[in-house]
Write a protein that holds these residues in place. Structure first.
Motif, mmCIF file in Angstrom:
data_model
loop_
_atom_site.group_PDB
_atom_site.id
_atom_site.type_symbol
_atom_site.label_atom_id
_atom_site.label_comp_id
_atom_site.label_asym_id
_atom_site.label_seq_id
_atom_site.Cartn_x
_atom_site.Cartn_y
_atom_site.Cartn_z
ATOM 1 N N ALA A 26 0.829 -1.211 0.000
ATOM 2 C CA ALA A 26 0.000 0.000 0.000
ATOM 3 C C ALA A 26 0.859 1.256 0.000
ATOM 4 N N VAL A 27 1.913 1.274 0.820
ATOM 5 C CA VAL A 27 2.808 2.435 0.866
ATOM 6 C C VAL A 27 3.567 2.569 -0.452
ATOM 7 N N ASP A 28 4.120 1.475 -0.941
ATOM 8 C CA ASP A 28 4.903 1.544 -2.172
ATOM 9 C C ASP A 28 4.058 1.923 -3.382
ATOM 10 N N ASP A 29 2.805 1.458 -3.423
ATOM 11 C CA ASP A 29 1.914 1.775 -4.546
ATOM 12 C C ASP A 29 1.163 3.088 -4.363
ATOM 13 N N GLY A 30 1.273 3.689 -3.190
ATOM 14 C CA GLY A 30 0.543 4.929 -2.937
ATOM 15 C C GLY A 30 -0.957 4.716 -2.864
ATOM 16 N N TYR A 35 -4.223 1.579 2.575
ATOM 17 C CA TYR A 35 -3.417 1.819 3.779
ATOM 18 C C TYR A 35 -4.347 2.043 4.980
ATOM 19 N N ARG A 36 -5.313 2.941 4.836
ATOM 20 C CA ARG A 36 -6.238 3.229 5.949
ATOM 21 C C ARG A 36 -7.033 1.995 6.351
ATOM 22 N N GLN A 59 -4.795 10.633 9.242
ATOM 23 C CA GLN A 59 -3.814 11.724 9.289
ATOM 24 C C GLN A 59 -2.486 11.293 8.674
ATOM 25 N N VAL A 60 -2.025 10.122 9.039
ATOM 26 C CA VAL A 60 -0.735 9.644 8.550
ATOM 27 C C VAL A 60 -0.811 9.341 7.058
ATOM 28 N N ALA A 61 -1.931 8.780 6.599
ATOM 29 C CA ALA A 61 -2.087 8.513 5.160
ATOM 30 C C ALA A 61 -2.013 9.818 4.366
ATOM 31 N N SER A 67 4.136 13.393 1.151
ATOM 32 C CA SER A 67 5.578 13.124 1.213
ATOM 33 C C SER A 67 6.045 12.241 0.063
ATOM 34 N N MET A 68 5.254 11.266 -0.290
ATOM 35 C CA MET A 68 5.668 10.296 -1.299
ATOM 36 C C MET A 68 5.580 10.838 -2.731
ATOM 37 N N GLU A 69 4.997 12.015 -2.909
ATOM 38 C CA GLU A 69 5.000 12.637 -4.244
ATOM 39 C C GLU A 69 6.427 12.887 -4.720
ATOM 40 N N LEU A 70 7.355 13.038 -3.791
ATOM 41 C CA LEU A 70 8.754 13.271 -4.137
ATOM 42 C C LEU A 70 9.447 12.020 -4.669
ATOM 43 N N PHE A 71 8.818 10.861 -4.464
ATOM 44 C CA PHE A 71 9.445 9.586 -4.806
ATOM 45 C C PHE A 71 8.513 8.749 -5.684
ATOM 46 N N PRO A 72 8.574 8.896 -7.012
ATOM 47 C CA PRO A 72 7.678 8.114 -7.865
ATOM 48 C C PRO A 72 8.001 6.619 -7.863
ATOM 49 N N MET A 73 9.224 6.267 -7.506
ATOM 50 C CA MET A 73 9.596 4.853 -7.400
ATOM 51 C C MET A 73 10.027 4.571 -5.974
#
Length: 164
Positions: A26-30, A35-36, A59-61, A67-73
């Motif tokens: 879930a985290v890796d795929d966004g 995740y929730r 909140q964390v999601a 934050s993860m927008e900075l990391f597409p992979m």
């Protein structure tokens, strides 16, 4: 221990392992809805050791999504899973604790939206607390204990974005 209890324990271990894997995917795929959904209604996560926040799953999601927008992979690996079952209201196996190490390689987004090298890599340990619900095993608490990170040359730890 009877065969029935041993089989139930094996099935619980597989379900708990599957939940931890679903968390990483879930985290890796966004997939922030997924995740929730991994959390119990009172579930919380704490990413403060990695420069993040502590809060309920929603909140964390939200923070992770930004934050993860900075990391597409990204492809973090959760290994060395140590599972311990506990008690809730005197029933065996209603809770579980998982201690697991992680390594989290990610690639920064490029100017055109694609990914670019060099990679950002961090590692540490997760502490997961799980509870059995009517919908199956769910996360009650996730605590990230980041132990190290490697950032691209010229980018200091203070400048680097917070990883998951």
């Amino acid at each position: 221990m009877t065969q029935r209890v041993e089989l139930a324990t094996v099935m619980d271990r597989l379900a708990v392992d599957g939940l931890i894997t679903d968390y990483a995917v879930a985290v890796d795929d966004g997939d922030w809805a997924a995740y929730r959904d991994l959390f119990a209604p009172d579930g919380r996560a704490d990413y403060r050791s990695a420069g993040g926040i502590e809060g309920d799953a929603a909140q964390v999601a939200g923070w992770l999504a930004r934050s993860m927008e900075l990391f597409p992979m990204r492809q973090h690996l959760i290994v060395n899973r140590r599972v311990r079952f506990g008690f809730l209201e005197q029933d065996t196996g209603d809770t579980a604790h998982v201690q697991a190490d992680y390594i989290n390689p990610m690639r920064f987004a490029g100017h055109d939206g694609g990914s670019t090298a060099p990679d950002f890599i961090c590692g540490g340990r997760y502490a997961f607390a799980l509870v059995r619900t009517y919908d199956g095993w769910r996360l009650r608490e996730v605590v990230v204990q980041e132990k190290w990170r490697r950032t691209p040359e010229g980018l200091t730890t203070e400048q680097s974005p917070s990883p998951a």
